[in-house]
Design a protein around this motif. Structure first.
Motif, PDB file in Angstrom:
ATOM      1  N   GLY A  96       0.815  -1.216   0.000  1.00  0.00           N
ATOM      2  CA  GLY A  96       0.000   0.000   0.000  1.00  0.00           C
ATOM      3  C   GLY A  96       0.843   1.259   0.000  1.00  0.00           C
ATOM      4  O   GLY A  96       0.533   2.234  -0.689  1.00  0.00           O
ATOM      5  N   LYS A  97       1.945   1.240   0.754  1.00  0.00           N
ATOM      6  CA  LYS A  97       2.827   2.408   0.795  1.00  0.00           C
ATOM      7  C   LYS A  97       3.548   2.619  -0.528  1.00  0.00           C
ATOM      8  O   LYS A  97       3.876   3.744  -0.877  1.00  0.00           O
ATOM      9  N   MET A  98       3.777   1.541  -1.257  1.00  0.00           N
ATOM     10  CA  MET A  98       4.405   1.663  -2.573  1.00  0.00           C
ATOM     11  C   MET A  98       3.380   2.033  -3.646  1.00  0.00           C
ATOM     12  O   MET A  98       3.677   2.779  -4.564  1.00  0.00           O
ATOM     13  N   MET A  99       2.173   1.490  -3.523  1.00  0.00           N
ATOM     14  CA  MET A  99       1.204   1.638  -4.595  1.00  0.00           C
ATOM     15  C   MET A  99       0.576   3.020  -4.657  1.00  0.00           C
ATOM     16  O   MET A  99       0.296   3.519  -5.747  1.00  0.00           O
ATOM     17  N   ARG A 100       0.336   3.663  -3.531  1.00  0.00           N
ATOM     18  CA  ARG A 100      -0.358   4.952  -3.569  1.00  0.00           C
ATOM     19  C   ARG A 100       0.376   5.981  -4.423  1.00  0.00           C
ATOM     20  O   ARG A 100      -0.233   6.571  -5.324  1.00  0.00           O
ATOM     21  N   PRO A 101       1.656   6.244  -4.208  1.00  0.00           N
ATOM     22  CA  PRO A 101       2.321   7.217  -5.081  1.00  0.00           C
ATOM     23  C   PRO A 101       2.468   6.712  -6.517  1.00  0.00           C
ATOM     24  O   PRO A 101       2.405   7.489  -7.466  1.00  0.00           O
ATOM     25  N   TRP A 102       2.615   5.395  -6.678  1.00  0.00           N
ATOM     26  CA  TRP A 102       2.748   4.840  -8.011  1.00  0.00           C
ATOM     27  C   TRP A 102       1.465   5.044  -8.813  1.00  0.00           C
ATOM     28  O   TRP A 102       1.505   5.484  -9.956  1.00  0.00           O
ATOM     29  N   ILE A 103       0.312   4.718  -8.212  1.00  0.00           N
ATOM     30  CA  ILE A 103      -0.956   4.857  -8.937  1.00  0.00           C
ATOM     31  C   ILE A 103      -1.272   6.325  -9.172  1.00  0.00           C
ATOM     32  O   ILE A 103      -1.834   6.684 -10.213  1.00  0.00           O
ATOM     33  N   ALA A 104      -0.908   7.196  -8.238  1.00  0.00           N
ATOM     34  CA  ALA A 104      -1.123   8.636  -8.441  1.00  0.00           C
ATOM     35  C   ALA A 104      -0.337   9.113  -9.657  1.00  0.00           C
ATOM     36  O   ALA A 104      -0.850   9.882 -10.484  1.00  0.00           O
ATOM     37  N   ASN A 105       0.882   8.653  -9.789  1.00  0.00           N
ATOM     38  CA  ASN A 105       1.711   9.006 -10.939  1.00  0.00           C
ATOM     39  C   ASN A 105       1.107   8.459 -12.230  1.00  0.00           C
ATOM     40  O   ASN A 105       1.055   9.152 -13.250  1.00  0.00           O
ATOM     41  N   GLN A 106       0.638   7.220 -12.207  1.00  0.00           N
ATOM     42  CA  GLN A 106       0.036   6.616 -13.395  1.00  0.00           C
ATOM     43  C   GLN A 106      -1.228   7.366 -13.812  1.00  0.00           C
ATOM     44  O   GLN A 106      -1.443   7.612 -15.003  1.00  0.00           O
ATOM     45  N   LEU A 107      -2.057   7.735 -12.832  1.00  0.00           N
ATOM     46  CA  LEU A 107      -3.278   8.466 -13.163  1.00  0.00           C
ATOM     47  C   LEU A 107      -2.958   9.798 -13.829  1.00  0.00           C
ATOM     48  O   LEU A 107      -3.630  10.213 -14.763  1.00  0.00           O
TER      49      LEU A 107
END
Length: 161
Positions: A96-107
Motif C-alpha cells: 500500500g505504501k508503494m502503490m499509492r504514489p505509483w498509482i497517483a503518478n500513473q493516473l
C-alpha cells in the motif's frame, strides 16, 4: 510475452504532450482500466500481489478497476473491490505504501490533474467509509477458544464450527 516498453512503445498517447500542456483525458474507463492493468502487470511486486488476491483472474481485476474508475457510481463495494481500493489508497503495509504514489503518478500520465485528483478523492472516500464499517468475523474469538481442543502433541486444534 514481449518486453513492455511502456505505453508509448505501443502507440498509446500520454495525456501530457512534450510541452507539458494539459490536453485532457483521451480514454474511456475501459481503455484506462486496460492500460492500468498492463502497467500493474509490468510491475513485479504489484503483479505478484494482485495475482494472489485475485486468484490469477486478471479479467476480474480489469473489471473491478473499470468500475472503480467511475467516481459517479455510488453502489456499495464488494469485498474484492474494497481490497483493491485499500491497496490503491490505504497506505497499509509495504504494498500500500508503494502503490499509492505509483498509482497517483500513473493516473496523472493518463488523466488531467483535476480528473486524477477527483478519482483519488473518491477512492479515499470509499476506503474511509469501508474502514468505518464494523469488522465481521465468522467465529468470535471467545467462541473459537471455547471450542478449541488440544491434540496429542499438545498443540491447539480448533474444531470446525
Amino acid at each position: 510475452m514481449e518486453h513492455w516498453a511502456g505505453p508509448e512503445g505501443h502507440g498509446v498517447e500520454r495525456v501530457h504532450d512534450h510541452t507539458g500542456k494539459d490536453t485532457g483525458s483521451k480514454f474511456t474507463r475501459a481503455q484506462l482500466a486496460e492500460l492500468l492493468i498492463i502497467e500493474l502487470r509490468h510491475h513485479p511486486h504489484f503483479n505478484n500481489v494482485l495475482t494472489h488476491i485475485s486468484k490469477a483472474n486478471w479479467g476480474l481485476c480489469e473489471t473491478v478497476l473499470c468500475r472503480l474508475l467511475d467516481w459517479n457510481n455510488d453502489a456499495s463495494l464488494t469485498d474484492f473491490e474494497a481490497n483493491i481500493v485499500s491497496l490503491l489508497c490505504g497506505e497499509r503495509g509495504v504494498t500500500g505504501k508503494m502503490m499509492r504514489p505509483w498509482i497517483a503518478n500513473q493516473l496523472r500520465h493518463y488523466l488531467t490533474e483535476g480528473e486524477a485528483l477527483k478519482l483519488e478523492q473518491t477512492w479515499h472516500g470509499w476506503h474511509n467509509t469501508r474502514m468505518l464499517l464494523p469488522v465481521r468475523f465468522r467465529v468470535s474469538a471467545p467462541r473459537a477458544l471455547r471450542t478449541a481442543s488440544f491434540n496429542n502433541s499438545g498443540k491447539r486444534h480448533v474444531q470446525p464450527v
